[in-house]
Scaffold this motif. Structure first.
Motif, PDB file in Angstrom:
ATOM      1  N   VAL A  91       0.820  -0.829   0.152  1.00 25.72           N
ATOM      2  CA  VAL A  91       0.040   0.226   0.420  1.00 25.72           C
ATOM      3  C   VAL A  91       0.906   1.214   0.087  1.00 25.72           C
ATOM      4  O   VAL A  91       1.672   1.581   0.767  1.00 25.72           O
ATOM      5  CB  VAL A  91      -1.147   0.082   1.107  1.00 25.72           C
ATOM      6  N   GLY A  92       0.834   1.988  -0.945  1.00 24.44           N
ATOM      7  CA  GLY A  92       1.530   2.903  -1.252  1.00 24.44           C
ATOM      8  C   GLY A  92       1.064   4.304  -0.380  1.00 24.44           C
ATOM      9  O   GLY A  92      -0.274   4.328   0.163  1.00 24.44           O
ATOM     10  N   LEU A  93       2.053   5.302  -0.132  1.00 26.29           N
ATOM     11  CA  LEU A  93       1.017   7.060   0.143  1.00 26.29           C
ATOM     12  C   LEU A  93       0.440   7.224  -0.441  1.00 26.29           C
ATOM     13  O   LEU A  93      -0.694   7.552   0.832  1.00 26.29           O
ATOM     14  CB  LEU A  93       2.423   7.837  -0.048  1.00 26.29           C
ATOM     15  N   ASP A  94       0.064   6.989  -1.641  1.00 27.93           N
ATOM     16  CA  ASP A  94      -1.339   7.215  -2.187  1.00 27.93           C
ATOM     17  C   ASP A  94      -2.801   6.022  -1.889  1.00 27.93           C
ATOM     18  O   ASP A  94      -3.564   6.239  -2.665  1.00 27.93           O
ATOM     19  CB  ASP A  94      -1.209   7.871  -3.861  1.00 27.93           C
ATOM     20  N   GLY A  95      -2.530   5.271  -0.844  1.00 25.63           N
ATOM     21  CA  GLY A  95      -3.175   4.215  -1.168  1.00 25.63           C
ATOM     22  C   GLY A  95      -4.971   4.578   0.115  1.00 25.63           C
ATOM     23  O   GLY A  95      -5.383   3.369   0.231  1.00 25.63           O
ATOM     24  N   LYS A  96      -4.882   5.766  -0.017  1.00 26.94           N
ATOM     25  CA  LYS A  96      -6.133   6.025   1.039  1.00 26.94           C
ATOM     26  C   LYS A  96      -6.123   5.337   2.311  1.00 26.94           C
ATOM     27  O   LYS A  96      -7.228   4.887   2.393  1.00 26.94           O
ATOM     28  CB  LYS A  96      -7.080   6.563   0.030  1.00 26.94           C
ATOM     29  N   ALA A  97      -5.073   5.009   3.028  1.00 28.04           N
ATOM     30  CA  ALA A  97      -5.750   4.177   4.102  1.00 28.04           C
ATOM     31  C   ALA A  97      -6.285   5.152   5.162  1.00 28.04           C
ATOM     32  O   ALA A  97      -5.757   5.927   5.033  1.00 28.04           O
ATOM     33  CB  ALA A  97      -4.219   3.261   4.751  1.00 28.04           C
ATOM     34  N   ARG A  98      -6.787   4.365   5.727  1.00 26.47           N
ATOM     35  CA  ARG A  98      -7.541   4.563   6.891  1.00 26.47           C
ATOM     36  C   ARG A  98      -8.017   4.270   8.082  1.00 26.47           C
ATOM     37  O   ARG A  98      -9.033   3.597   7.994  1.00 26.47           O
ATOM     38  CB  ARG A  98      -9.085   5.670   6.542  1.00 26.47           C
ATOM     39  N   VAL A  99      -6.560   4.347   9.517  1.00 24.58           N
ATOM     40  CA  VAL A  99      -6.625   2.920   9.837  1.00 24.58           C
ATOM     41  C   VAL A  99      -7.786   3.416  10.979  1.00 24.58           C
ATOM     42  O   VAL A  99      -7.758   4.424  11.608  1.00 24.58           O
ATOM     43  CB  VAL A  99      -5.807   3.449  10.453  1.00 24.58           C
ATOM     44  N   ASP A 100      -8.577   2.705  11.226  1.00 28.14           N
ATOM     45  CA  ASP A 100      -9.513   2.898  12.728  1.00 28.14           C
ATOM     46  C   ASP A 100      -9.335   2.399  14.118  1.00 28.14           C
ATOM     47  O   ASP A 100      -9.128   2.873  15.364  1.00 28.14           O
ATOM     48  CB  ASP A 100     -10.787   1.667  12.551  1.00 28.14           C
ATOM     49  N   LEU A 101      -7.611   1.373  14.108  1.00 28.19           N
ATOM     50  CA  LEU A 101      -7.342   0.486  15.205  1.00 28.19           C
ATOM     51  C   LEU A 101      -5.873   0.523  14.731  1.00 28.19           C
ATOM     52  O   LEU A 101      -5.345  -0.427  13.862  1.00 28.19           O
ATOM     53  CB  LEU A 101      -8.352  -0.847  15.654  1.00 28.19           C
ATOM     54  N   VAL A 102      -5.312   0.712  15.695  1.00 26.60           N
ATOM     55  CA  VAL A 102      -3.487   0.271  15.581  1.00 26.60           C
ATOM     56  C   VAL A 102      -3.341  -0.557  16.408  1.00 26.60           C
ATOM     57  O   VAL A 102      -3.609  -0.241  18.457  1.00 26.60           O
ATOM     58  CB  VAL A 102      -2.754   1.661  15.756  1.00 26.60           C
ATOM     59  N   VAL A 103      -2.432  -1.528  16.557  1.00 32.23           N
ATOM     60  CA  VAL A 103      -2.268  -2.613  17.303  1.00 32.23           C
ATOM     61  C   VAL A 103      -0.266  -2.735  17.920  1.00 32.23           C
ATOM     62  O   VAL A 103      -0.297  -3.151  16.824  1.00 32.23           O
ATOM     63  CB  VAL A 103      -2.671  -4.285  17.188  1.00 32.23           C
ATOM     64  N   LEU A 207       7.918  11.283   2.329  1.00 27.48           N
ATOM     65  CA  LEU A 207       6.358  11.512   2.674  1.00 27.48           C
ATOM     66  C   LEU A 207       7.388  13.483   3.451  1.00 27.48           C
ATOM     67  O   LEU A 207       6.555  14.217   3.354  1.00 27.48           O
ATOM     68  CB  LEU A 207       6.888  11.311   4.350  1.00 27.48           C
ATOM     69  N   ARG A 208       9.191  13.305   4.000  1.00 28.56           N
ATOM     70  CA  ARG A 208       9.499  14.687   3.511  1.00 28.56           C
ATOM     71  C   ARG A 208       9.645  15.749   3.080  1.00 28.56           C
ATOM     72  O   ARG A 208       9.554  17.024   2.677  1.00 28.56           O
ATOM     73  CB  ARG A 208      11.041  14.668   3.744  1.00 28.56           C
ATOM     74  N   TYR A 209       9.452  16.004   0.883  1.00 25.24           N
ATOM     75  CA  TYR A 209       9.336  16.156   0.002  1.00 25.24           C
ATOM     76  C   TYR A 209       8.300  16.607   0.065  1.00 25.24           C
ATOM     77  O   TYR A 209       7.320  17.960  -0.118  1.00 25.24           O
ATOM     78  CB  TYR A 209       9.367  15.127  -1.184  1.00 25.24           C
ATOM     79  N   ARG A 210       7.440  16.299   0.146  1.00 23.14           N
ATOM     80  CA  ARG A 210       5.364  16.240   0.402  1.00 23.14           C
ATOM     81  C   ARG A 210       5.500  17.334   1.157  1.00 23.14           C
ATOM     82  O   ARG A 210       4.420  18.580   1.316  1.00 23.14           O
ATOM     83  CB  ARG A 210       4.796  15.005   0.733  1.00 23.14           C
ATOM     84  N   GLU A 211       5.957  16.648   3.217  1.00 19.62           N
ATOM     85  CA  GLU A 211       5.825  18.251   3.629  1.00 19.62           C
ATOM     86  C   GLU A 211       6.551  19.593   3.463  1.00 19.62           C
ATOM     87  O   GLU A 211       6.071  20.457   3.684  1.00 19.62           O
ATOM     88  CB  GLU A 211       5.845  17.578   5.553  1.00 19.62           C
ATOM     89  N   LYS A 212       7.937  19.613   2.532  1.00 21.46           N
ATOM     90  CA  LYS A 212       8.133  20.579   2.216  1.00 21.46           C
ATOM     91  C   LYS A 212       7.536  21.349   1.757  1.00 21.46           C
ATOM     92  O   LYS A 212       7.168  22.747   1.973  1.00 21.46           O
ATOM     93  CB  LYS A 212       9.855  19.874   1.988  1.00 21.46           C
ATOM     94  N   GLN A 213       7.098  20.563   0.385  1.00 20.69           N
ATOM     95  CA  GLN A 213       5.500  20.985  -0.909  1.00 20.69           C
ATOM     96  C   GLN A 213       5.260  22.812  -0.241  1.00 20.69           C
ATOM     97  O   GLN A 213       4.541  23.043  -0.405  1.00 20.69           O
ATOM     98  CB  GLN A 213       5.117  20.247  -1.519  1.00 20.69           C
TER      99      GLN A 213
END
Length: 363
Positions: A91-103, A207-213
């Protein structure tokens, strides 16, 4: 993360009694052995199961996809480390993951929800990356599975602002709701990220490039020290990038879909004998301009000798002086996302002599 045979199944199975599990549709579970029962419970409940890639080397998540009509035994295999390898898709950065629970797994945890991991920071980094991706929200619950002996008092001074806290602790005998008030990481704390970490975790670069933009401060640990010493490669890099992204007459033709080829003035010009190596960059969205690609290439230290932009075909070709340099560029650019697409980056299938540009279609 310690694995315990006595009571592990009971601790994992107790997650099915929690409303936060039953309501969740998409669950991220670490690949640790003690969490195998949780992964199985998620698959049996037909929830979307995301598992971080080992040491984040090839991305952030893999989604476990059991075969159609999978039996209980196949689902059990899917929950194991071997099953994660055999039945998962990235699942890439653009996979639109929406995580409801983290274990997550833990080495130790306190009833207040303060957690200690292996010390390498991967669980903390995974969560921070999910925040940056928009995959988790402030109220996304975090659960850990441990043996009773792993629940201990932890001094608050041992915690830092990047440390992940937990909302529920499941043991073989107890379910503890921590009501932890300590804030979870609000995103990646870039000044704590080193060059070494950036190289080990390629997705961090994107992610760094995205946030820098977006204008965020993404100064790294070493760059901060350099700035403090008034010896700042970061400033020089910014100047070079600014020079590289100045409006150019050729940009208009590039955006109209015409081929745009240039020699990069900051690199030696093409010349001499021998073979250059060409890298193919595909899946470029129509909205992306050549200046954006050039900016990303500089940011990732992958500036080519020559760039052949073919915007109408959603691709570009990059010439490098030799195969080693090209392969290094492919590695650096792996997982790069521009304009909402994860780019396809690989060595071009056909290589030609230096001075010629590969323009064959890449399939």
């Amino acid at each position: 993360i310690p694995f315990f045979t006595q009571g592990s199944d009971q601790a994992c199975c107790s997650i099915k009694e929690l409303d936060v599990f039953n309501r969740a549709r998409e669950i991220k579970v670490d690949p640790d052995k003690p969490l195998e029962g949780v992964r199985l419970a998620a698959l049996q409940a037909r929830k979307t199961l995301l598992v971080p890639t080992p040491r984040l080397r090839t991305g952030l998540f893999n989604r476990i996809v059991p075969p159609s009509g999978a039996t209980k035994e196949i689902l059990r295999i899917c929950a194991t480390s071997q099953g994660i390898k055999e039945y998962s898709v990235p699942v890439g950065l653009d996979g639109k993951a929406r995580v409801d629970l983290v274990v997550v797994g833990s080495v130790a945890v306190s009833e207040k929800g303060w957690r200690i991991g292996k010390g390498e920071g991967y669980a903390d980094m995974e969560y921070a990356m999910m925040v940056s991706m928009g995959a988790v929200q402030e109220d996304t619950p975090v659960i850990t599975i441990v043996h009773d002996c792993q629940v201990v008092d932890i001094a608050e001074e041992l915690l830092d602002d990047h440390d992940l806290t937990v909302d529920y602790i499941l043991t073989p005998t107890r379910t503890i709701k921590t009501n932890c008030k300590r804030p979870k990481p609000q995103g990646i704390i870039w000044h704590k990220v080193s060059y070494e970490m950036l190289e080990k975790i390629p997705i961090l670069k994107s992610l760094r490039y995205r946030e820098k933009q977006t204008g965020k401060d993404v100064t790294l640990q070493e760059e901060r020290s350099d700035l403090a010493n008034a010896n700042t490669p970061a400033v020089l890099n910014e100047a070079a990038m600014a020079e590289n992204t100045r409006p150019q007459a050729a940009m208009g033709s590039a955006q109209m879909g015409q081929h745009y080829v240039e020699n990069d003035s900051l690199n030696p010009r093409l010349g001499g004998s021998g073979m250059i190596t060409t890298v193919y960059v595909g899946n470029i969205p129509p909205s992306v301009r050549v200046s954006e690609l050039k900016c990303a290439l500089r940011e990732f230290n992958a500036t080519p000798l020559r760039l052949n932009w073919q915007g109408a075909q959603h691709r570009a070709f990059l010439d490098y002086k030799d195969k080693a340099t090209a392969e290094s560029a492919v590695s650096s650019l792996k997982g790069l996302s521009l304009g909402g697409n994860t780019l396809r980056v690989e060595l071009a299938k056909n290589q030609r002599n230096k001075g010629q540009v590969e323009i064959n279609s890449q399939k």
